[in-house]
Motif scaffolding. Structure first.
Motif, PDB file in Angstrom:
ATOM      1  N   HIS A 119       0.527  -1.430   0.196  1.00 26.21           N
ATOM      2  CA  HIS A 119      -0.103   0.041   0.011  1.00 26.21           C
ATOM      3  C   HIS A 119       0.948   1.532   0.427  1.00 26.21           C
ATOM      4  CE1 HIS A 119      -4.125  -1.769   0.082  1.00 26.21           C
ATOM      5  NE2 HIS A 119      -4.165  -1.815   1.321  1.00 26.21           N
ATOM      6  N   LYS A 120       2.376   0.928   0.410  1.00 28.58           N
ATOM      7  CA  LYS A 120       2.629   2.377   0.655  1.00 28.58           C
ATOM      8  C   LYS A 120       3.414   2.442  -0.980  1.00 28.58           C
ATOM      9  CE  LYS A 120       1.491   1.240   4.204  1.00 28.58           C
ATOM     10  NZ  LYS A 120       1.983   1.023   5.675  1.00 28.58           N
ATOM     11  N   PRO A 121       3.848   3.671  -1.120  1.00 36.59           N
ATOM     12  CA  PRO A 121       3.884   3.766  -2.754  1.00 36.59           C
ATOM     13  C   PRO A 121       6.026   4.061  -2.302  1.00 36.59           C
ATOM     14  CG  PRO A 121       3.597   5.712  -1.593  1.00 36.59           C
ATOM     15  CD  PRO A 121       3.308   4.928  -0.393  1.00 36.59           C
ATOM     16  N   THR A 122       6.783   3.683  -3.714  1.00 33.72           N
ATOM     17  CA  THR A 122       8.322   3.579  -3.089  1.00 33.72           C
ATOM     18  C   THR A 122       8.947   4.122  -4.624  1.00 33.72           C
ATOM     19  OG1 THR A 122       8.078   1.277  -3.073  1.00 33.72           O
ATOM     20  CG2 THR A 122      10.344   1.966  -4.208  1.00 33.72           C
ATOM     21  N   ILE A 123      10.033   5.809  -4.050  1.00 32.58           N
ATOM     22  CA  ILE A 123      10.505   6.032  -4.670  1.00 32.58           C
ATOM     23  C   ILE A 123      12.080   5.474  -5.017  1.00 32.58           C
ATOM     24  CG2 ILE A 123      11.580   8.216  -4.835  1.00 32.58           C
ATOM     25  CD1 ILE A 123       9.479   9.350  -3.217  1.00 32.58           C
ATOM     26  N   VAL A 124      12.486   5.151  -5.970  1.00 28.39           N
ATOM     27  CA  VAL A 124      13.851   4.640  -6.322  1.00 28.39           C
ATOM     28  C   VAL A 124      14.583   5.477  -6.742  1.00 28.39           C
ATOM     29  CG1 VAL A 124      14.959   2.748  -7.303  1.00 28.39           C
ATOM     30  CG2 VAL A 124      12.538   2.829  -6.993  1.00 28.39           C
ATOM     31  N   ALA A 125      16.054   5.441  -5.912  1.00 24.46           N
ATOM     32  CA  ALA A 125      16.510   6.538  -6.218  1.00 24.46           C
ATOM     33  C   ALA A 125      18.265   6.046  -6.863  1.00 24.46           C
ATOM     34  CB  ALA A 125      17.050   7.171  -4.942  1.00 24.46           C
ATOM     35  N   LEU A 126      18.649   5.923  -7.396  1.00 24.68           N
ATOM     36  CA  LEU A 126      19.382   5.543  -9.019  1.00 24.68           C
ATOM     37  C   LEU A 126      20.581   6.297  -8.784  1.00 24.68           C
ATOM     38  CD1 LEU A 126      16.626   4.482 -10.677  1.00 24.68           C
ATOM     39  CD2 LEU A 126      17.699   2.952 -11.161  1.00 24.68           C
ATOM     40  N   GLN A 127      21.256   5.901  -7.892  1.00 25.47           N
ATOM     41  CA  GLN A 127      22.551   7.180  -7.691  1.00 25.47           C
ATOM     42  C   GLN A 127      23.620   6.196  -8.460  1.00 25.47           C
ATOM     43  OE1 GLN A 127      22.696   4.427  -5.591  1.00 25.47           O
ATOM     44  NE2 GLN A 127      24.214   3.009  -5.644  1.00 25.47           N
ATOM     45  N   GLY A 128      23.841   5.586  -9.063  1.00 21.42           N
ATOM     46  CA  GLY A 128      24.359   4.629 -10.214  1.00 21.42           C
ATOM     47  C   GLY A 128      23.526   3.924 -10.912  1.00 21.42           C
ATOM     48  N   SER A 129      25.048   3.013 -12.248  1.00 21.08           N
ATOM     49  CA  SER A 129      23.962   2.558 -13.160  1.00 21.08           C
ATOM     50  C   SER A 129      22.793   1.254 -12.647  1.00 21.08           C
ATOM     51  CB  SER A 129      25.650   1.977 -14.189  1.00 21.08           C
ATOM     52  OG  SER A 129      26.083   3.098 -14.711  1.00 21.08           O
ATOM     53  N   ALA A 130      22.044   0.991 -13.325  1.00 16.99           N
ATOM     54  CA  ALA A 130      21.271  -0.157 -12.980  1.00 16.99           C
ATOM     55  C   ALA A 130      21.147  -0.961 -14.838  1.00 16.99           C
ATOM     56  CB  ALA A 130      20.268   0.208 -12.371  1.00 16.99           C
ATOM     57  N   VAL A 131      21.224  -2.574 -14.532  1.00 18.92           N
ATOM     58  CA  VAL A 131      21.079  -3.266 -15.963  1.00 18.92           C
ATOM     59  C   VAL A 131      20.371  -4.688 -15.132  1.00 18.92           C
ATOM     60  CG1 VAL A 131      23.037  -2.141 -17.178  1.00 18.92           C
ATOM     61  CG2 VAL A 131      23.048  -4.402 -15.437  1.00 18.92           C
ATOM     62  N   GLY A 132      19.678  -5.145 -16.003  1.00 16.07           N
ATOM     63  CA  GLY A 132      18.455  -6.100 -16.109  1.00 16.07           C
ATOM     64  C   GLY A 132      17.732  -5.995 -14.529  1.00 16.07           C
ATOM     65  N   VAL A 133      17.659  -7.507 -13.637  1.00 14.74           N
ATOM     66  CA  VAL A 133      17.005  -6.859 -12.951  1.00 14.74           C
ATOM     67  C   VAL A 133      17.074  -5.709 -11.805  1.00 14.74           C
ATOM     68  CG1 VAL A 133      18.142  -8.520 -10.702  1.00 14.74           C
ATOM     69  CG2 VAL A 133      15.871  -8.376 -10.157  1.00 14.74           C
ATOM     70  N   GLY A 134      18.235  -5.026 -11.984  1.00 17.47           N
ATOM     71  CA  GLY A 134      18.222  -4.039 -11.195  1.00 17.47           C
ATOM     72  C   GLY A 134      17.610  -2.834 -11.516  1.00 17.47           C
ATOM     73  N   MET A 135      17.388  -3.196 -12.931  1.00 17.88           N
ATOM     74  CA  MET A 135      16.010  -2.132 -13.756  1.00 17.88           C
ATOM     75  C   MET A 135      14.746  -2.305 -13.482  1.00 17.88           C
ATOM     76  SD  MET A 135      17.325   0.704 -15.167  1.00 17.88           S
ATOM     77  CE  MET A 135      15.943   1.335 -16.051  1.00 17.88           C
ATOM     78  N   THR A 136      13.967  -3.841 -13.676  1.00 20.03           N
ATOM     79  CA  THR A 136      13.585  -4.639 -14.016  1.00 20.03           C
ATOM     80  C   THR A 136      12.544  -4.657 -12.335  1.00 20.03           C
ATOM     81  OG1 THR A 136      14.114  -6.682 -13.717  1.00 20.03           O
ATOM     82  CG2 THR A 136      13.106  -5.847 -15.740  1.00 20.03           C
ATOM     83  N   MET A 137      13.116  -4.790 -11.300  1.00 16.87           N
ATOM     84  CA  MET A 137      12.809  -4.339  -9.409  1.00 16.87           C
ATOM     85  C   MET A 137      11.914  -3.013  -9.739  1.00 16.87           C
ATOM     86  SD  MET A 137      15.893  -4.814  -7.341  1.00 16.87           S
ATOM     87  CE  MET A 137      17.001  -4.170  -7.208  1.00 16.87           C
ATOM     88  N   THR A 138      12.350  -2.063 -10.128  1.00 18.41           N
ATOM     89  CA  THR A 138      11.972  -0.931  -9.622  1.00 18.41           C
ATOM     90  C   THR A 138      10.636   0.192 -10.496  1.00 18.41           C
ATOM     91  OG1 THR A 138      13.115   1.099 -11.976  1.00 18.41           O
ATOM     92  CG2 THR A 138      15.093  -0.198  -9.970  1.00 18.41           C
ATOM     93  N   LEU A 139       9.626  -0.846 -11.507  1.00 17.03           N
ATOM     94  CA  LEU A 139       9.273  -0.856 -12.460  1.00 17.03           C
ATOM     95  C   LEU A 139       8.056  -0.591 -11.785  1.00 17.03           C
ATOM     96  CD1 LEU A 139       9.866  -2.991 -16.121  1.00 17.03           C
ATOM     97  CD2 LEU A 139      10.426  -0.264 -15.678  1.00 17.03           C
ATOM     98  N   PRO A 140       8.044  -1.477 -10.636  1.00 18.41           N
ATOM     99  CA  PRO A 140       5.967  -0.883  -9.477  1.00 18.41           C
ATOM    100  C   PRO A 140       6.744   0.491  -8.851  1.00 18.41           C
ATOM    101  CG  PRO A 140       6.714  -3.324  -9.277  1.00 18.41           C
ATOM    102  CD  PRO A 140       8.136  -2.955 -10.250  1.00 18.41           C
TER     103      PRO A 140
END
Length: 314
Positions: A119-140
């Motif tokens: 129920h609580k919203p998530t904000i992602v702080a990508l302080q550096g590069s991200a690939v693969g699951v490092g990107m897909t898990m941030t989509l929600p």
């Protein structure tokens, strides 16, 4: 964002928890009990925060706890060190391909669903590069803030793999089918420019050191001024709304009718006229409209095996 398991033990202090490959902090750090804003840090900097099954278990548990904890209003997800996440730890891999495909559940998908169902919203702080699951898990997440000099990509096709973490659902809805097709088919990494990612990144900042503070600033503002119930119901309407304008109108009307009878609506109006910050106290688990979830929930648990002796003789 359907309901989640109710048998979750919520700790007094998240900072006292010892979870593998992640760290949870209060904001401000060192507060003796859970704060409205909590920070989840991927904590394998020596491995560029490469994803592991243990990290997936820790993240899934964390989001289930946040869902059940009325003290938590907003979550910030970030990484330790110079990279946000280098994708799956390929030294560990994805298993041995044994067993039934019907029993397999990708670990990134478990994390994405836990974030999505929270129920609580998530904000992602990508302080550096991200690939693969490092990107897909941030989509929600509701927002992704990134570093302009880092690079990001959905590299699965270059590793002989398909996308996961529910990305086939989230990514085209966030960036459009054309951009999603380009990103997943090239498997390339790109700077966070609009021509590649559309508006996937809410903000692109010039310095890595600016990313987490900006995410925390946004999270704090949301925690202080946004009704968790209204936010949760609105996000559910966006992701699981009607399939036509008329269906959306009927569904929104029913949910809106429920909301105007809630204490958060009265508090929102009163705080506006009284020129003060609102004090929203309704727990979304208790205040959701009676129809929630208004969509059929799929059971994602493993299929039950039936022995020959247990099969029906009819």
């Amino acid at each position: 964002m359907p309901s989640m398991e109710n048998s979750i033990n919520v700790p007094s202090s998240y900072e006292a928890l010892e979870l593998t490959h992640i760290q949870i902090s209060h904001h401000p750090f060192g507060a003796p009990a859970a704060t409205p804003v909590v920070i989840v840090t991927l904590n394998r900097p020596e491995k560029h925060n490469a994803f592991t099954p243990q990290m997936a278990d820790s993240l899934t548990l964390a989001f289930k706890m946040f869902h059940a904890d009325p003290r938590v209003k907003t979550i910030v997800l970030t990484g330790a060190g110079k990279m946000f996440c280098a994708g799956m730890d390929l030294d560990i891999g994805f298993g041995d391909n044994q067993g039934r495909a019907a029993d397999f559940r990708d670990i990134g998908g478990r994390v994405s669903l836990a974030m999505h169902r929270c129920h609580k919203p998530t904000i992602v702080a990508l302080q550096g590069s991200a690939v693969g699951v490092g990107m897909t898990m941030t989509l929600p997440a509701v927002s992704r803030i990134c570093h302009g000099k880092s690079k990001y990509g959905f590299v699965f096709a270059r590793r002989g793999l398909t996308i996961e973490s529910c990305a086939s659902y989230f990514l085209p809805r966030l960036v459009g089918f054309s951009r999603a097709m380009h990103l997943i088919t090239t498997g390339a990494v790109y700077p966070p420019l609009e021509k590649y990612f559309g508006d996937l990144f809410t903000e692109v900042l010039p310095e890595a050191s600016q990313v987490l503070p900006r995410a925390l600033e946004l999270a704090q503002d949301m925690a202080e001024n946004v009704s968790p119930l209204a936010s949760s119901m609105s996000r559910a309407l966006m992701w699981e709304g009607g399939d036509s304008p008329e269906a959306a109108h009927l569904l929104e009307s029913r949910v809106f009718h429920h909301m105007i009878g809630q204490s958060d609506y009265k508090e929102g109006v009163n705080s506006f006229f009284e020129k003060r910050k609102p004090k929203f106290e309704t727990d979304p688990r208790e205040g959701s409209c009676p129809e929630y979830p208004w969509w059929p929930e799929l059971n994602i648990s493993r299929e039950t095996r039936v022995s020959k002796d247990e099969k029906s003789k009819l």
